[in-house]
Design a protein around this motif. Structure first.
Motif, short mmCIF file in Angstrom:
data_model
loop_
_atom_site.label_atom_id
_atom_site.label_comp_id
_atom_site.label_asym_id
_atom_site.label_seq_id
_atom_site.Cartn_x
_atom_site.Cartn_y
_atom_site.Cartn_z
N TYR A 138 19.53 16.43 32.92
CA TYR A 138 19.27 16.05 31.88
C TYR A 138 18.03 16.52 31.75
N ASN A 155 11.74 20.80 26.22
CA ASN A 155 12.75 19.76 25.97
C ASN A 155 13.61 21.00 24.80
N THR A 194 21.89 19.72 24.59
CA THR A 194 20.35 19.14 24.21
C THR A 194 19.79 19.04 25.55
N SER A 195 18.83 18.89 25.66
CA SER A 195 18.15 18.81 27.61
C SER A 195 18.10 17.13 27.00
N TYR A 196 18.35 16.49 26.11
CA TYR A 196 17.95 14.92 26.11
C TYR A 196 19.13 14.24 26.32
N ARG A 197 19.40 13.78 27.56
CA ARG A 197 20.37 13.18 27.64
C ARG A 197 21.02 12.08 26.36
N ASP A 198 20.02 11.46 25.54
CA ASP A 198 20.90 9.92 24.71
C ASP A 198 21.38 10.62 23.22
#
Length: 156
Positions: A43, A12, A25-29
């Motif tokens: 994501y 990530n 980013t690879s994080y949705r949030d």
């Protein structure tokens, strides 16, 4: 077990400009919190073979030696990132190519061309100036990395 060249790695990341602004980013949030969420995007961890040239060199080099669960922040200069802007990638195109297609060229707009994605940097009466440089060319960027999984390369 540490990441080595040839290993398949899931990781990530959070990519930031030097000023701290998140650009990817690879994080949705994290994408949601920073107003860069793309609904159609999936994501989650990115999977790459280290050493295969699938990543910018600065990130690839940073992954080598990391272990599952390890987090690291790496500052990537343009030479190990997206390169320096190249003058030859800024080209004029006759404005008729836009008007014939029913498009109204606007400065700052991105357009898909036969040669790839370009940003309109200037609109003149006779020409539209397109910039085919990567949007991050010439910029120092910061990546937060977290290794999720390592699949060791097959021994031959």
């Amino acid at each position: 077990m540490k990441v080595e060249v040839g290993d398949y790695v899931l990781f990530n990341y959070i990519g930031r400009y030097e000023n701290g602004e998140v650009f990817d980013t690879s994080y949705r949030d994290v994408a949601e919190e920073n107003g860069i969420l793309v609904e159609e995007r999936e994501y989650g961890p990115l999977g790459v073979t280290v050493g295969a040239g699938e990543l910018i060199p600065g990130v690839e080099e940073a992954l080598i030696g990391m272990e599952v669960g390890e987090k690291k922040e790496v500052v990537v200069p343009p030479e190990k990132g997206y390169g320096m802007p190249k003058e030859e990638l800024i080209v004029p195109v006759p404005v008729e190519q836009f008007t014939a297609a029913g498009l109204e060229p606007v400065e700052g707009m991105y357009v898909m061309t036969d040669a790839g994605m370009a940003r309109i940097v200037e609109v003149r009466d006779d020409a539209v100036i397109l910039d085919f440089n990567h949007p991050l060319a010439g910029k120092k960027v910061v990546f937060e990395l977290e290794v999720v999984e390592i699949k060791k390369k097959e021994s031959s």
